[in-house]
Design an enzyme around this catalytic site. Structure first.
Site, PDB file in Angstrom:
ATOM      1  N   GLY A 192       0.761  -1.231   0.000  1.00 16.52           N
ATOM      2  CA  GLY A 192       0.000   0.000   0.000  1.00 16.52           C
ATOM      3  C   GLY A 192       0.798   1.290   0.000  1.00 16.52           C
ATOM      4  O   GLY A 192       0.264   2.345  -0.341  1.00 16.52           O
ATOM      5  N   ASP A 193       2.075   1.231   0.385  1.00 17.44           N
ATOM      6  CA  ASP A 193       2.935   2.423   0.370  1.00 17.44           C
ATOM      7  C   ASP A 193       4.321   1.995  -0.092  1.00 17.44           C
ATOM      8  O   ASP A 193       5.335   2.251   0.571  1.00 17.44           O
ATOM      9  CB  ASP A 193       2.987   3.057   1.763  1.00 17.44           C
ATOM     10  CG  ASP A 193       3.619   4.452   1.753  1.00 17.44           C
ATOM     11  OD1 ASP A 193       3.873   4.986   0.652  1.00 17.44           O
ATOM     12  OD2 ASP A 193       3.864   5.003   2.842  1.00 17.44           O
ATOM     13  N   LEU A 194       4.357   1.345  -1.249  1.00 16.54           N
ATOM     14  CA  LEU A 194       5.554   0.615  -1.673  1.00 16.54           C
ATOM     15  C   LEU A 194       6.490   1.511  -2.484  1.00 16.54           C
ATOM     16  O   LEU A 194       6.716   1.293  -3.667  1.00 16.54           O
ATOM     17  CB  LEU A 194       5.158  -0.632  -2.465  1.00 16.54           C
ATOM     18  CG  LEU A 194       6.258  -1.684  -2.644  1.00 16.54           C
ATOM     19  CD1 LEU A 194       6.791  -2.151  -1.298  1.00 16.54           C
ATOM     20  CD2 LEU A 194       5.752  -2.861  -3.451  1.00 16.54           C
TER      21      LEU A 194
END
Length: 288
Positions: A192-194
């Protein structure tokens, strides 16, 4: 006993049940702390309601897939989280290939619905310092528009980093998302926040992921974020991924659509430059 002025060393001792030998700096977050036997741990503080619980649930949900590796959570409460410290090394092409394969397996482990929060995690979570609400939806394009694009457009307008008239560009794109989204896919289990800063290249040759904003989403969103801010050996990461789980035709043309979410989050947090980049991406997608 928990006190509001507790420092990272005190939090580490309380949450692990171990005496602390030394702390390497007591400002900022996360902070490296040494336990009494010399074992290093990372201590992170988050004051936003539910932020630690969301991160811990996300790390455990990613770990439960048995695919990507994450630091072990050694203890936490509503304000503090203690994890193992990962010894890092240089990015390596072979590790990148394995990381791509592991990321494909993580995504394939799935999620109940788009927008599903990790088990035990709050619906009101975070991506970085920005709020991120995990509201579920059955169909990706409508869910993505309503819960991952338009909330941050409104946030950017409210902060003055997007002009009110510019919001119409994103509204037009959202209306066209059903035709731009590509073939339907089941919900994937996303980090999700890669971005590259959340990819740790371990000294043992294995990648670990940190700081998730985990939720059920489209797998191309994680891959698009890796491409947005750069990643060492990205070609090998994508090669490993595609060997394990081929991507649908046209995935390269959809990268910009998936990058709108992180770009708009950055516009809310960091200003006009990211808003202009998001506008450029949206206009490019509409021109297709």
């Amino acid at each position: 006993m928990v006190t509001r002025d507790e420092d990272p060393g005190q939090a580490a001792s309380r949450l692990t049940g171990r005496p602390v030998g030394a702390a390497r700096g007591l400002s900022g977050s996360p902070v490296e702390v040494l336990l009494d036997d010399g074992t290093p741990v990372m201590v992170k503080r988050a004051d936003a309601p539910g932020a630690v619980r969301a991160e811990v649930a996300g790390l455990r949900w990613l770990a439960a897939a048995g695919a990507v590796r994450v630091p072990e959570v050694l203890g936490h409460d509503e304000r503090w989280m203690v994890t193992e410290r990962v010894a890092t090394g240089e990015p390596d092409a072979k590790a990148a290939l394995r990381f791509g394969q592991a990321l494909a397996a993580l995504h394939a482990s799935g999620a109940p619905r788009f927008g599903s929060a990790p088990p035990g995690g709050p619906k009101d979570a975070y991506i970085g310092l920005a709020p991120m609400r995990n509201t579920e939806g059955a169909e990706w394009s409508g869910w993505y528009a309503e819960h991952r694009v338009l909330p941050y457009v409104r946030g950017a307008v409210g902060r003055g980093t997007l002009r009110p008239g510019e919001a119409a560009v994103f509204e037009r794109l959202c209306a066209r998302l059903p035709e731009l989204a590509g073939p339907a896919e089941p919900p994937a289990r996303l980090h999700g926040d890669l971005w590259n800063g959340n990819v740790l290249w371990g000294a043992d040759g294995e990648v670990r992921l940190i700081d998730p904003a985990a939720h059920g989403g489209h797998r191309e969103t994680d891959l698009a974020m890796l491409q947005l801010f750069g990643c060492p050996h990205l070609d090998r990461v994508l090669a490993g991924y595609r060997e394990s789980a081929p991507l649908a035709d046209g995935w390269r043309e959809r990268v910009g659509v998936h990058q709108l979410f992180p770009l708009l989050v950055h516009a809310v947090l960091f200003g006009r430059g990211y808003a202009e980049q998001a506008l450029s991406v949206a206009r490019g997608a509409l021109a297709v």
